[in-house]
Design an enzyme around this catalytic site. Structure first.
Site, mmCIF file in Angstrom:
data_model
loop_
_atom_site.group_PDB
_atom_site.id
_atom_site.type_symbol
_atom_site.label_atom_id
_atom_site.label_comp_id
_atom_site.label_asym_id
_atom_site.label_seq_id
_atom_site.Cartn_x
_atom_site.Cartn_y
_atom_site.Cartn_z
ATOM 1 C CE LYS A 112 -4.120 -2.080 1.907
ATOM 2 N NZ LYS A 112 -4.706 -2.612 3.125
ATOM 3 C CE LYS A 191 -6.620 -9.317 -3.263
ATOM 4 N NZ LYS A 191 -7.836 -8.733 -3.060
ATOM 5 C CE LYS A 194 -14.041 -4.623 -0.890
ATOM 6 N NZ LYS A 194 -13.985 -4.769 0.549
#
Ligand code: ADP
Ligand code: TRP
Length: 323
Positions: A112, A191, A194
């Site tokens: 992230k 993958k 969201k």
């Protein structure tokens, strides 16, 4: 022996077919014969979502989605994470036993940050909160997708460290990740997630689902050319919805040529719409009665807190916090 199965899902966007096949579907099967614990992980979403109205509505919607898909609160424990505040207390206690080195190795956090997300302390501590979710309910099986495997391994390490330090307190959990559904691809082949904007939602309007499916990225092979089914997103997704005979037939059509990607996408779209059709009416009813859903969640929190209170009593005694 009956297993105690636990998983959570973040309400950070609409639920998609990766969530369904990666986790929810298995949970629905588990509630029939095992002790199932399932919750909406809104404290986890707070690490990346700072919008009051959005968090509120996405939390209720995630609960509605799972209820519509077949989660039965009479057969399982079903609640919203923030309704069980002792989880946050346990997070602190576990943080004090968690080596920094273990946390610094977390792939999800590193990914992230690498993607440009400005990290806060909550995001860094996310695996310890997840550990608390699991340990406070003494779960032994945690069904997740591949992306969450390391987090469950961290939960194991922390549970073992706690038990070694303070005496047998927690059950040691195991991740459960069936190979064929470990990582369901999204419309861009990565993958489905969201956070990558590559999802096929479960309960959107048909035209939204159609747009997502028709937007699946493929190579530029023409209709007559032979195509490799393995690793092809259309085929990988089709397999989730079709029988083995149907999936094999699609593989043959791809290989022998004569089937274009556009037509294959239409076949996939039809399967997806048909699969989720039976759940739509229930989803609508829940949408129209949000108070009912709130009551279900309040009762769920009350029920699970009987379990969490027991664990916390043990934890407070074991650590010396109960004086
Ligand atoms: P997202 O990546 O969309 O934010 P979450 O992290 O909230 O999804 O995941 C909720 C559950 O669904 C987890 O158990 C996760 O492993 C599973 N899951 C999410 N995306 C996929 C996927 N593409 N394939 C398999 N499982 C998935
Ligand atoms: N972090 C998980 C996810 O994003 C959600 C989650 C929170 C979870 N707590 C959990 C999953 C405990 C399994 C067990 O998918």
């Amino acid at each position: 022996m009956k297993k105690r199965v636990l998983s959570g899902i973040q309400p950070s966007g609409n639920l998609h077919i990766g969530n369904y096949f990666g986790m929810i579907k298995r949970m629905i099967e588990y509630q029939e014969s095992n002790d199932l614990f399932l919750f909406v992980a809104n404290l986890h979403s707070l690490t990346t979502l700072n919008d009051q109205e959005k968090l509120k509505s996405l939390t209720l919607e995630a609960a509605m989605d799972m209820l519509a898909l077949g989660i039965d609160p009479k057969k399982c424990y079903f609640w919203v994470q923030s309704d069980v505040p002792e989880t946050a207390e346990l997070t602190w206690i576990l943080s004090c036993l968690t080596p920094m080195g273990l946390m610094e190795r977390a792939h999800s956090y590193k990914d992230k940050v690498a993607k440009g997300l400005l990290p806060n302390l909550g995001l860094f501590n996310y695996p310890v909160l997840m550990t608390a979710d699991i340990l406070i309910n003494q779960a032994n099986v945690v069904p997740v997708g591949k992306d969450q495997k390391q987090h469950v391994e961290m939960a194991r390490d922390i549970a073992i460290k706690f038990n070694n330090t303070f005496g047998e307190t927690f059950v040691i959990p195991e991740p459960e990740i069936p190979k064929e559904i470990a990582s369901i691809p999204g419309t861009d082949g990565q993958k489905m997630s969201k956070s990558y904007r590559n999802t096929i939602p479960i309960f959107a309007e048909d035209k939204v689902i159609k747009k997502a499916v028709m937007g699946i990225v493929t190579d530029s092979k023409g209709i007559e050319e032979s195509k490799e089914p393995e690793g092809n997103t259309i085929y990988e997704l089709y397999k989730l919805f079709a029988s083995k005979t149907e999936a094999d037939a699609l593989a043959v059509q791809f290989k022998q040529g004569g089937l274009g990607y556009g037509d294959a996408k239409k076949m996939l779209l039809e399967k997806i719409l048909k699969y989720f059709e039976p759940f739509k009416e229930k989803r609508k009813q829940l949408q129209n009665h949000p108070k009912k859903v709130e009551t279900i969640l309040a009762e769920g929190a009350k029920k699970v807190r009987e379990v969490t209170h027991k664990t916390m009593q043990k934890v407070r005694e074991a650590t010396g916090l109960k004086y």
